[in-house]
Design a protein around this motif. Structure first.
Motif, PDB file in Angstrom:
ATOM      1  N   ARG A  35       0.724  -1.326  -0.044  1.00 52.47           N
ATOM      2  CA  ARG A  35      -0.073  -0.085  -0.142  1.00 52.47           C
ATOM      3  C   ARG A  35       0.948   1.272   0.057  1.00 52.47           C
ATOM      4  NH1 ARG A  35      -5.327   0.238   1.525  1.00 52.47           N
ATOM      5  NH2 ARG A  35      -5.834   2.197   1.849  1.00 52.47           N
ATOM      6  N   CYS A  36       1.990   1.319   0.446  1.00 49.54           N
ATOM      7  CA  CYS A  36       2.980   2.323   0.616  1.00 49.54           C
ATOM      8  C   CYS A  36       3.923   2.509  -0.552  1.00 49.54           C
ATOM      9  CB  CYS A  36       3.841   2.018   1.702  1.00 49.54           C
ATOM     10  SG  CYS A  36       2.913   2.217   3.414  1.00 49.54           S
ATOM     11  N   SER A  37       3.754   1.671  -1.869  1.00 49.70           N
ATOM     12  CA  SER A  37       4.524   1.689  -2.785  1.00 49.70           C
ATOM     13  C   SER A  37       4.307   2.889  -3.763  1.00 49.70           C
ATOM     14  CB  SER A  37       4.767   0.402  -3.579  1.00 49.70           C
ATOM     15  OG  SER A  37       3.110   0.245  -4.263  1.00 49.70           O
ATOM     16  N   GLU A  38       5.163   3.170  -4.673  1.00 48.56           N
ATOM     17  CA  GLU A  38       4.963   4.221  -5.635  1.00 48.56           C
ATOM     18  C   GLU A  38       4.110   3.923  -6.632  1.00 48.56           C
ATOM     19  OE1 GLU A  38       7.405   6.310  -9.244  1.00 48.56           O
ATOM     20  OE2 GLU A  38       8.360   5.995  -7.486  1.00 48.56           O
ATOM     21  N   GLU A  41       0.705   4.271  -5.158  1.00 48.73           N
ATOM     22  CA  GLU A  41      -0.030   5.734  -5.364  1.00 48.73           C
ATOM     23  C   GLU A  41      -0.563   5.872  -6.723  1.00 48.73           C
ATOM     24  OE1 GLU A  41       3.058   8.457  -3.749  1.00 48.73           O
ATOM     25  OE2 GLU A  41       3.551   7.217  -2.011  1.00 48.73           O
ATOM     26  N   GLN A  42       0.534   5.705  -7.787  1.00 54.05           N
ATOM     27  CA  GLN A  42       0.027   5.748  -8.980  1.00 54.05           C
ATOM     28  C   GLN A  42      -1.228   5.229  -9.306  1.00 54.05           C
ATOM     29  OE1 GLN A  42       3.419   4.305 -11.391  1.00 54.05           O
ATOM     30  NE2 GLN A  42       4.718   5.821 -10.887  1.00 54.05           N
ATOM     31  N   ALA A  44      -3.999   4.447  -7.159  1.00 44.95           N
ATOM     32  CA  ALA A  44      -4.864   5.338  -6.526  1.00 44.95           C
ATOM     33  C   ALA A  44      -5.178   6.503  -7.488  1.00 44.95           C
ATOM     34  CB  ALA A  44      -4.306   5.615  -5.129  1.00 44.95           C
ATOM     35  N   ALA A  45      -4.170   7.290  -7.703  1.00 44.38           N
ATOM     36  CA  ALA A  45      -4.456   8.457  -8.434  1.00 44.38           C
ATOM     37  C   ALA A  45      -5.006   8.215  -9.660  1.00 44.38           C
ATOM     38  CB  ALA A  45      -2.971   8.951  -8.910  1.00 44.38           C
ATOM     39  N   THR A  71      -0.728   2.152 -14.032  1.00 42.19           N
ATOM     40  CA  THR A  71       0.167   2.511 -13.240  1.00 42.19           C
ATOM     41  C   THR A  71       1.619   2.610 -13.504  1.00 42.19           C
ATOM     42  OG1 THR A  71       0.387   0.317 -12.173  1.00 42.19           O
ATOM     43  CG2 THR A  71      -1.362   1.374 -11.408  1.00 42.19           C
TER      44      THR A  71
END
Length: 88
Positions: A35-38, A41-42, A44-45, A71
């Motif tokens: 959940r904390c990976s780059e 984040e991509q 989720a965005a 992603t």
């Protein structure tokens, strides 16, 4: 260039967040991503962007991000990382 340009984005309701979060969690599990990976984040965005663009159904969102390309992870690269154990 105009500094006074305003962007209007409809707010995301708690229901909307639940839909996005359910797809996000499922995709993290499928891709074996932290959940904390780059990449997370991509993802989720991208899910938020797709949702705001009108893809409101969880199945539609899943299908839109299912190939991994949304992603920045190619399917081949993902498979190589999974085999080598280098994921999040």
């Amino acid at each position: 260039m105009h500094a006074d340009i305003t962007f209007h984005v409809n707010p995301i309701s708690p229901y909307d967040l639940n839909v996005i979060d359910s797809v996000f969690r499922a995709e993290l599990h499928k891709r074996k991503l932290s959940r904390c990976s780059e990449e997370a984040e991509q993802l989720a965005a991208r899910l938020i962007s797709l949702y705001q663009a009108g893809r409101r159904d969880a199945h539609e969102l899943s299908a839109a991000v299912a190939d991994g390309k949304t992603t920045g992870i190619s399917v081949d690269r993902f498979s190589q990382q999974e085999k080598s154990g280098s994921l999040g």
